[in-house]
Design an enzyme around this catalytic site. Structure first.
Site, PDB file in Angstrom:
ATOM      1  N   GLY A  37       0.760  -1.332  -0.260  1.00 48.64           N
ATOM      2  CA  GLY A  37       0.015  -0.033   0.028  1.00 48.64           C
ATOM      3  C   GLY A  37       0.715   1.208   0.176  1.00 48.64           C
ATOM      4  N   GLY A  38       2.146   1.383   0.215  1.00 52.18           N
ATOM      5  CA  GLY A  38       3.362   1.999   0.425  1.00 52.18           C
ATOM      6  C   GLY A  38       2.611   3.486   1.404  1.00 52.18           C
ATOM      7  N   GLY A 142       8.059   6.101  -5.628  1.00 50.88           N
ATOM      8  CA  GLY A 142       7.109   6.765  -5.023  1.00 50.88           C
ATOM      9  C   GLY A 142       7.855   7.920  -3.950  1.00 50.88           C
ATOM     10  N   SER A 179       2.213  25.575   4.375  1.00 52.65           N
ATOM     11  CA  SER A 179       0.948  25.514   4.113  1.00 52.65           C
ATOM     12  C   SER A 179       1.124  24.506   2.988  1.00 52.65           C
ATOM     13  CB  SER A 179       0.482  26.488   4.152  1.00 52.65           C
ATOM     14  OG  SER A 179       1.383  27.344   3.343  1.00 52.65           O
ATOM     15  N   GLY A 180       1.137  23.937   2.714  1.00 52.62           N
ATOM     16  CA  GLY A 180      -0.046  22.485   1.224  1.00 52.62           C
ATOM     17  C   GLY A 180      -0.876  21.679   1.898  1.00 52.62           C
ATOM     18  N   VAL A 267       7.506  20.654   3.566  1.00 53.77           N
ATOM     19  CA  VAL A 267       7.693  21.892   2.530  1.00 53.77           C
ATOM     20  C   VAL A 267       7.690  21.101   1.049  1.00 53.77           C
ATOM     21  CG1 VAL A 267       9.114  22.995   4.507  1.00 53.77           C
ATOM     22  CG2 VAL A 267      10.200  21.601   3.363  1.00 53.77           C
ATOM     23  N   GLY A 268       7.228  20.375   1.303  1.00 52.66           N
ATOM     24  CA  GLY A 268       7.012  19.199   0.237  1.00 52.66           C
ATOM     25  C   GLY A 268       7.551  17.681   0.374  1.00 52.66           C
ATOM     26  N   HIS A 447     -31.905  18.910  -4.814  1.00 51.43           N
ATOM     27  CA  HIS A 447     -32.365  19.652  -3.442  1.00 51.43           C
ATOM     28  C   HIS A 447     -33.022  19.794  -2.614  1.00 51.43           C
ATOM     29  CE1 HIS A 447     -33.065  23.644  -1.707  1.00 51.43           C
ATOM     30  NE2 HIS A 447     -33.667  23.603  -1.464  1.00 51.43           N
TER      31      HIS A 447
END
EC number: 1.8.1.4
Length: 468
Positions: A37-38, A142, A179-180, A267-268, A447
């Site tokens: 599943g990584g 990955g 803030s990603g 940070v990514g 609706h």
């Protein structure tokens, strides 16, 4: 050991690639160094959503009187929240194990390294080695959390997303750097649990890849929730103190010092392409990613690459489709599939962030559409005007749609609010079908629902709004 297809990595790209290859009649093996599943399933997408749900339930309990329900003394058990999250991840990982057996895919546990054309060397936990062979190899290794030179992750004072998901005790205060999606999701979770959270973002606005109005709305809602936000700021250094950490933060008005129990670096990401044999085989990389064509083929015949280690968006659903496409292209090459798979339109990929309020977006932002030369129509429907949102007590946010003024082409949609991650798929399908504003306006939406906000926003863009 000989196979038709070997998949290196079992994440949300790898395991669908393996299953699709098996469905197409190939003998398949998948190599995994840690857990089936990584990262997504074990340490990313799935367990974080479990944490966020616990935070949401706790928020409901604390504000139950708003719904006419009296719940007194609501408390959370941080350890139990973490345990539930890990349990959800473990259950999903066992699900992938079942799928491997169901599809007759051999699972080889160990670290895989490309050795030669059609060969992978697998080093097991006991350091024993074996060579497995296949005509085709799909690289699905990955990514991992990126580290800044001045913010090394030590697992104690500065942590990454993996540690943030399984802290033994809840910190009283936390600095979130970045803030990603990862940063704002953890900021919401810990703030909801009672941790004092400060977000430090290098760029001028939080969730910087989103439409500017989305960023402004999330910042407004987060400040209401008590999260402190510092944009145009960088953490220059972090030092341990007796009680936690002290961060030196550079802002536009000068340097300040922040103290907290812990720092979360969000940070990514960085692709996992080191030490897997790419250089030895001459597989081309660029800017830290493996270069591929629209079918996932590398420059070396027989080798494909998919997911976060390639240039497309680092999203689980992108990796999954890339994996399926790679296997179908292999089958097409081997005359086991009738046609080549359709290439992915990377400008029609939904992006979702599961904080509260949720964020979902697809296609052009307003600025990007203008920069691309489009004359546009923009419509915005606030959930404050939605009957379903009012009934749910979740009126924060809006739906924003962008159309080409000349032809009505659906250029993009940007949403922030309750359940919007469930709404964005409609736009993905609509854009794939080359739907125009006219079709959206004439498709009857039920609706009361949150999803009718999409039709209402379209009506706003064309001056036909009824409910605002």
């Amino acid at each position: 050991m000989a196979y038709d297809v070997i998949v290196l990595g079992s994440g949300p790209g790898g395991y669908p690639a393996a299953i699709r290859a098996s469905q197409l009649g190939f003998k398949v093996a998948i190599i995994e160094k840690e857990s089936l599943g990584g990262v997504c399933l074990n340490w990313g997408c799935i367990p974080t959503k479990a944490l966020l749900k616990s935070a949401q339930v706790y928020e409901y309990a604390k504000h139950s009187t708003a719904y006419g329900i009296n719940v007194s003394g609501a408390q959370h058990d941080f350890g139990a929240v973490i345990k539930r999250s890990r349990g959800v991840a473990d259950k999903m990982s066992r699900g992938v194990q079942f799928l491997m057996k169901k599809n007759k895919i051999d699972v080889i546990m160990g670290y895989g390294k490309l050795k030669a054309k059609g060969q992978v060397e697998v080093t097991a936990a006991d350091n024993s080695k074996q060579i497995v062979e296949a005509k085709y190899i799909i690289i699905a290794t990955g990514s991992r959390g990126r580290q800044l030179p001045n913010l090394p992750i030590d697992g104690k004072n500065v942590i990454g997303y993996r540690e943030a998901m399984a802290l033994p005790t809840q910190p009283k205060s936390m600095i979130v750097v970045g803030s990603g999606a990862i940063g704002v999701e953890f900021a919401y979770f810990y703030n909801s649990m009672g941790t004092k959270v400060t977000i430090v973002e290098f760029l001028p606005r939080i969730v910087p890849v989103e439409d500017e109005e989305i960023s402004k709305e999330l910042e407004k809602q987060y400040k209401k929730q008590g999260i402190e936000i510092m944009t145009n700021s960088t953490v220059e250094a972090v030092e341990a103190t007796g009680n936690g950490v002290k961060a030196r933060v550079k802002t536009q008005s000068g340097e300040i010092s922040l103290e907290a129990d812990i720092v979360l670096s969000a940070v990514g990401i960085a692709a996992n392409i080191e030490n897997i044999g790419l250089e030895e085989l001459g597989i081309k990389t660029e800017k830290g990613k493996i270069v591929v064509d629209k079918f996932g083929q590398t420059n070396v015949a027989g080798f494909y690459a998919i997911g976060d280690c390639t240039p497309g968006q680092a999203l689980a659903h992108v990796a999954g489709k890339e994996g399926v496409n790679a296997s179908e292209h292999i089958a097409y090459t081997e005359k086991k599939f009738a046609h080549a798979p359709e290439g992915i339109d990377y400008n029609n990929i939904p992006g979702c962030t599961y904080c509260t309020p949720e964020i979902a977006s697809i296609g052009y932002t307003e600025k990007a559409a203008k920069d691309a030369g489009y004359d546009i129509k923009v419509g915005k429907f606030p959930f404050m005007a939605s009957g379903k949102a009012s009934a749910a007590g979740a009126t924060e946010g809006f739906v924003k749609v962008i159309f080409d003024a000349k032809y009505g082409e659906f250029l993009g949609a940007h949403m922030i609010g309750n359940s919007v991650t469930e709404m964005i798929a409609e736009v993905s399908v609509a854009r794939k079908l080359e739907t125009t504003a006219h079709e959206i306006l004439n498709s009857i939406h039920p609706h009361p629902t949150m999803s009718e906000g999409l039709k209402e926003a379209t009506a706003v863009a064309y001056g036909e709004a009824i409910d605002v």
